[in-house]
Scaffold this active site. Structure first.
Site, mmCIF file in Angstrom:
data_model
loop_
_atom_site.group_PDB
_atom_site.id
_atom_site.type_symbol
_atom_site.label_atom_id
_atom_site.label_comp_id
_atom_site.label_asym_id
_atom_site.label_seq_id
_atom_site.Cartn_x
_atom_site.Cartn_y
_atom_site.Cartn_z
ATOM 1 N N GLU A 154 1.026 0.721 1.145
ATOM 2 C CA GLU A 154 1.174 1.893 0.269
ATOM 3 C C GLU A 154 1.932 3.017 0.978
ATOM 4 O O GLU A 154 2.729 3.716 0.362
ATOM 5 C CB GLU A 154 -0.200 2.376 -0.212
ATOM 6 N N GLU A 184 -6.502 -5.692 -1.434
ATOM 7 C CA GLU A 184 -7.745 -4.976 -1.765
ATOM 8 C C GLU A 184 -8.674 -5.773 -2.667
ATOM 9 O O GLU A 184 -9.898 -5.676 -2.565
ATOM 10 C CB GLU A 184 -7.416 -3.638 -2.442
#
Ligand code: NAI
Length: 705
Positions: free
Chosen positions: A107, A127
């Site tokens: 990210e 995730e």
């Protein structure tokens, strides 16, 4: 400010190099977030800086968020704020990636304006594997950059992609030619500056709008597949919703939606279960013996027995690149063993998991024989012959005769007393249990069963070997069934009691599937073959506690030759070789007849009550397993049941689940059931003790909650 900086800044000409230096994997803890933000601020203010280059020190870019911070309220700045700060930088920001750029690490890279990766880079948004979703703009930036379909695939599978694939997807702009990530990053940044490339916020990237209808189709398809495949899981649908938001909402609103969903995932019991499973696995691999003892080298392995297990074990070992010598009783049995192995490899090739060359190379490492002398050079021998003490002892006598000094001698027995097998040899300290699960080349669990007199370095060697095979090892002590099969036995007994008392096998199976098991207990019996359990029950009949309740329903089915899928009938009917069975009214009549014979008036059980009883049975016996030190910690039980018995990973394992329910509640249930059958439901002294202390099983996990 931190005493030792975790983000170091240095000027290379007019490029400010920010190196994340937070060993071991540059996890994004609060210090990294703070220093990165401050460094971007100062880059903007410093007139000597024309561009910023972010790299990772050591072997990785950034491996992700710091999982250990999840329990606490996050200290500012939050990761989304850091990403926004990077993206808003008035000067171009480049991320140069080597090693892992995972989760929050990717990210950060996505928030940079340009990305370059070198050959061994690994990029991903994993995730979902921890019950989470990207929470720092990943769900909004990734689809804008690489399109909805590719972003959904990354986020829903959690898989890693290499540099080449990342380039093809558009996740990075450039591949470096060498492994020198700093040199490659600087060269690329200089090139960008020379071309007067400006800032390029990913939020403005156009992959989504370029083909909005394709994006919508991808979201719909993902929604359908996720509902089917990730049954019971919370975060995958949240990921799909977030990509939908990327399509429907302006960027800032999409970010807010992502944040809200992320926090819901963070709060969910599934996240806690999956994070527990993650740490429990790592911890289970660190048995006490592995800390001190040196391992013995294992470069060649013998397998005795080429049946279901021997063949599967041989494949698992060949797949790890080791040579295997197989010993069977005669040429015909050996040919069957070899045939088994070849069929597994053909299956792998047919499914596209392996190429033909790899298969040939693996099979070339395989040899077989009927003479034990062929095992004289093996450093480890695994016995997988019939489950019969006399046969096992005869095999170990041969191994004792031919194996070289120091060779590790292992048995794959499911239930037999390994202390007794060891004592029958002149090398007790070299004998250990390596309990694989079927199919052995697929199932991850490996119970390492530690007899009383085994040498610690043999135990350490077994753990090292498990690692080489890519297995998940769990240390177990010697008892009937070790950890997993001992718990399986009480689970099945409790299910049989419920069935005879009024629940149908179909309701029991459904209730356990709804709890999260891939199959209910009777589906598993039908799959494994009812005859196997039947033989074991007959074998145990003479030693069964005469006071124990015994349900005969399964025996009635076996007497009719209904062994499950392979005979077309078991608890279910399998029309024309179907793999999914349908309920069988005749089975229900047999159950009714058995109830009548025992004077049982059937009762109604809710699905919730079924789950409570079966789980209470497992948890109670697991507490005894821990108390007797068959499992050293509750987490070892959790890992065994998740990896070998289909216990839903997102519930962490039975012990973690018991803690989330609360041990007072479990004990209250046990007391209620105890009134019906004090022998079977006698509460474990460990549960009573923990309830008195107000503690949970996690208090016995040595720091892993
Ligand atoms: P199997 O019956 O498929 O294979 C046993 C093989 O051993 C046969 O091929 C037989 O020819 C061979 N054999 C018998 N005596 C021998 C001897 N003296 N020398 C060389 N080979 C000999 O049995 P399976 O299912 O593979 O089980 C083997 C062991 O693994 C048993 O101890 C069983 O309890 C254990 N196990 C089985 C699991 C399963 O799901 N089937 C799971 C975990 C362990």
């Amino acid at each position: 400010m931190n005493a030792t900086p975790v983000v170091t800044s240095s000027l290379a000409g007019n490029i400010l190099v920010l190196a994340i230096d937070h060993p071991p994997v540059n996890a994004l803890n609060v210090d990294v977030r703070r220093e990165l933000t401050a460094a971007i601020d100062s880059a903007e203010e410093n007139a000597a800086v024309a561009a910023v280059l972010i790299v990772g020190a050591g072997r990785n870019f950034i491996a992700g968020a710091d999982l250990r911070e999840f329990g606490k309220p996050p200290a500012p700045p939050s990761l989304p704020a850091v990403c926004n700060r990077i993206e808003a930088c008035a000067k171009p920001v480049v991320a140069a990636i080597h090693g892992a750029a995972l989760g929050g690490g990717l990210e950060i890279a996505l928030a940079a304006h340009y990305r370059i990766a070198v050959a061994l880079a690994k990029l991903g948004l994993p995730e979902v594997k921890l019950g989470l979703m990207p929470g720092a703009g990943g769900t909004q930036r990734a689809p804008r950059l690489i399109g909805a379909a590719a972003a959904l695939d990354l986020m829903l599978s959690g898989r890693h992609v290499g540099a080449q694939e990342a380039l093809a997807l558009g996740l990075v702009d450039r591949l470096g030619h060498s492994d020198d990530v700093l040199g490659e990053g600087l060269a690329y940044t200089r090139e960008l500056l020379a071309a007067r490339a400006g800032t390029r916020p990913t939020r403005a990237a156009r992959a989504l709008v370029a083909d909005a209808s394709a994006a919508r189709r991808a979201v719909e398809a993902a929604r359908e597949q996720t509902a089917a495949r990730s049954r019971g899981l919370f975060s995958p649908l949240k990921i799909v919703d977030a990509v939908q938001a990327a399509l429907d909402l302006p960027f800032e609103e999409g970010l807010a939606f992502e944040r809200k969903s992320f926090l819901e995932c963070l709060d969910s019991p599934q996240r806690s279960g999956l994070v527990h499973a993650f740490f429990a696995e790592r911890e289970a691999a660190k048995a006490p013996e592995t800390q001190a003892a040196k391992v013995r080298p294992i470069n060649s392995v013998g397998v005795v027995g080429g049946g279901t297990m021997g063949a599967g074990i041989a494949v698992a070992i060949l797949q790890a690149g080791l040579p295997v010598v197989m010993i069977e009783r005669d040429e015909a049995a050996l040919a069957r063993g070899r045939g088994h192995i070849e069929r597994v490899y053909e299956g792998l090739v047919a499914k596209g998991r392996l190429n033909g060359q790899h298969k040939d190379a693996a099979l070339a490492r395989f040899t077989g024989g009927t003479d034990y002398a062929a095992l004289s050079q093996a450093e480890l021998v695994i016995e997988a012959v019939f489950e019969d003490m006399a046969v096992k002892k005869a095999v170990f006598a041969e191994l004792d005769r031919v194996a070289k000094p120091g060779a590790v001698l292992a048995t794959n027995t499911s239930y037999l007393d390994i202390d007794e097998i060891a004592a029958s040899t002149a090398r007790v300290s070299d004998v250990i249990g390596l309990h694989f699960f079927s199919p052995a080349h697929v199932m991850k669990l490996l119970e390492i069963v530690v007899p009383a007199r085994v040498a610690p370095d043999v135990v350490a060697t077994a753990f090292e070997f498990a690692k080489r095979l890519g297995k998940v090892p769990v240390r177990a002590g010697v008892c009937d069934g070790f950890i997993g099969n001992r718990l399986l036995a009480v689970y099945r007994t409790a299910a049989d009691y419920l069935m005879e008392d009024g629940a149908s096998p179909y309701q029991i199976d459904r209730a356990m599937r709804d709890f999260g098991y891939p199959m209910g207990p009777y589906q598993v019996v039908d799959l494994a073959g009812g005859d196997i359990g039947w033989a074991a029950r007959k074998r145990r009949a003479p030693t069964r506690d005469p006071r124990a309740r015994y349900v005969e329903i399964a025996d009635r089915l076996c007497e009719r030759g209904w062994f499950g899928q392979k005979t077309g009938r078991g608890f279910y009917r399998y029309a024309d070789g179907a793999r999914v069975g349908s309920p069988d009214p005749e089975v229900e009549s047999i159950i009714d007849a058995e109830r009548e014979r025992h004077g049982i008036v059937p009762r109604h059980f809710s699905d919730d009550e079924i789950v409570r009883r079966l789980l209470a049975a497992i948890i109670n016996e697991a507490a005894n397993v821990v108390r007797e030190r068959i499992a050293l910690r509750p987490l070892d039980v959790d890992v065994a049941l998740v990896h070998g018995y289909g216990f839903p990973r997102y519930r962490g394992g039975p012990m973690h689940y018991a803690d989330t329910v609360g041990l007072e509640q479990i004990l209250a249930d046990l007391r209620r059931f105890e009134a019906e059958d004090p022998l079977f439901w006698q509460p474990s002294p460990l549960i009573i003790e923990l309830v008195l202390r107000g503690a949970g099983f996690s208090s016995l996990n040595g720091g892993v909650s």
